[in-house]
Design a protein around this motif. Sequence first.
Motif, PDB file in Angstrom:
ATOM      1  N   SER A 166    -165.476  29.204  84.075  1.00 54.74           N
ATOM      2  CA  SER A 166    -165.475  27.451  84.145  1.00 54.74           C
ATOM      3  C   SER A 166    -164.836  26.720  84.495  1.00 54.74           C
ATOM      4  CB  SER A 166    -165.922  26.762  82.240  1.00 54.74           C
ATOM      5  OG  SER A 166    -164.578  27.647  82.191  1.00 54.74           O
TER       6      SER A 166
ATOM      7  N   GLN B 218    -176.486  16.302  78.420  1.00 56.15           N
ATOM      8  CA  GLN B 218    -176.711  18.212  78.162  1.00 56.15           C
ATOM      9  C   GLN B 218    -175.889  18.295  77.233  1.00 56.15           C
ATOM     10  OE1 GLN B 218    -174.007  18.347  82.543  1.00 56.15           O
ATOM     11  NE2 GLN B 218    -175.670  18.977  83.395  1.00 56.15           N
ATOM     12  N   PRO B 219    -175.192  18.141  76.082  1.00 50.07           N
ATOM     13  CA  PRO B 219    -174.003  18.452  75.557  1.00 50.07           C
ATOM     14  C   PRO B 219    -175.498  18.778  74.776  1.00 50.07           C
ATOM     15  CG  PRO B 219    -172.665  17.423  76.251  1.00 50.07           C
ATOM     16  CD  PRO B 219    -173.647  17.289  77.134  1.00 50.07           C
TER      17      PRO B 219
ATOM     18  N   LEU C 149    -176.658  22.722  73.516  1.00 44.23           N
ATOM     19  CA  LEU C 149    -176.071  22.484  71.386  1.00 44.23           C
ATOM     20  C   LEU C 149    -177.425  22.812  70.529  1.00 44.23           C
ATOM     21  CD1 LEU C 149    -172.698  20.399  71.032  1.00 44.23           C
ATOM     22  CD2 LEU C 149    -173.150  23.363  72.002  1.00 44.23           C
TER      23      LEU C 149
ATOM     24  N   GLY D  97    -180.430  25.971  78.321  1.00 39.32           N
ATOM     25  CA  GLY D  97    -179.596  26.138  76.662  1.00 39.32           C
ATOM     26  C   GLY D  97    -180.621  27.092  76.262  1.00 39.32           C
TER      27      GLY D  97
END
Length: 298
Positions: A3, A55-56, A60, A145
Amino acid sequence: MSSQLQYLLIGACILGFTGMEFITRRYQATVHGSATANDTWLEVLMFVSLIAITQPIALLGSNALCNRLMPAQHNAWANLPWWAMAGLLLIGDDLTQYLWHRASHTPLLWPLHRAHHSAAYMSVRITYRNNFFYYLMMPGLWIGGVAVYLGFGSVYAAYLVIKLAVILGAHCAWAWDAPLYRIRALRPLMWVLERTISTPATHQAHHALTNEDGIGHYKGNFGNLLFFWDVLFGTARITRKYPAKVGLQDDILFGPERWTTQMFYPLIHSKREHSALRRGGYGFTEADLQTEAKQEAA
């Protein structure tokens, strides 16, 4: 790809293209003086909301759905070769984004994408300029995702860096492809390249204020990473030229929409007479201008 390395490469891409806009004075010539505080609020808050919220939620949320619906498939595809993962991502993310982008130029979804075209300039700063719900509903983010859940982690990270570099370059005020077209030895390479990935010439045509000059093509050139989708589905226009102006006709006639309306429609509606950002409204288009001109001439 770690990352930390991913963030470093993303930062380098953003700073690199931004720096070239300033070094070549394209930012000063085309963006400075054109962009307003209204534009800046929209662009900054959309970028922050995409990174911090959208995005999260997509990553998620898709992870939670996968855990619930197919828990046995966690990392099930992790042993696929990288090229197979890349091919699946090009279909699951980039092709679906082409289709989503194309659908967003229809009356139903146009209000969610209009903000991206309301900028009267090209720049890396408009890359993620859109309505908040445009990205929240984008299929590719949720499919990404799922890909991470299936074990695409490192390949997906590298894919995002490459895609970001291409789309930043396509929106950049500095047209990196222009000098390459003039090099005779590179003509075969550029012929292939401009039919493979999005370039400043093809993407600026998509943002053009008008189609009347034979360069603008805002009803085509929808590709993000791959321009090949436009070639494949017949929506491509390649001229190696750049439109004189970009933006929207109705903003010129009636003034720009407020950033709050552009970002949060349909929660906030426009108060303009002619606006796609209000119930039952529509944007004043080039076709409307031509109709009025014919009526006046008659």
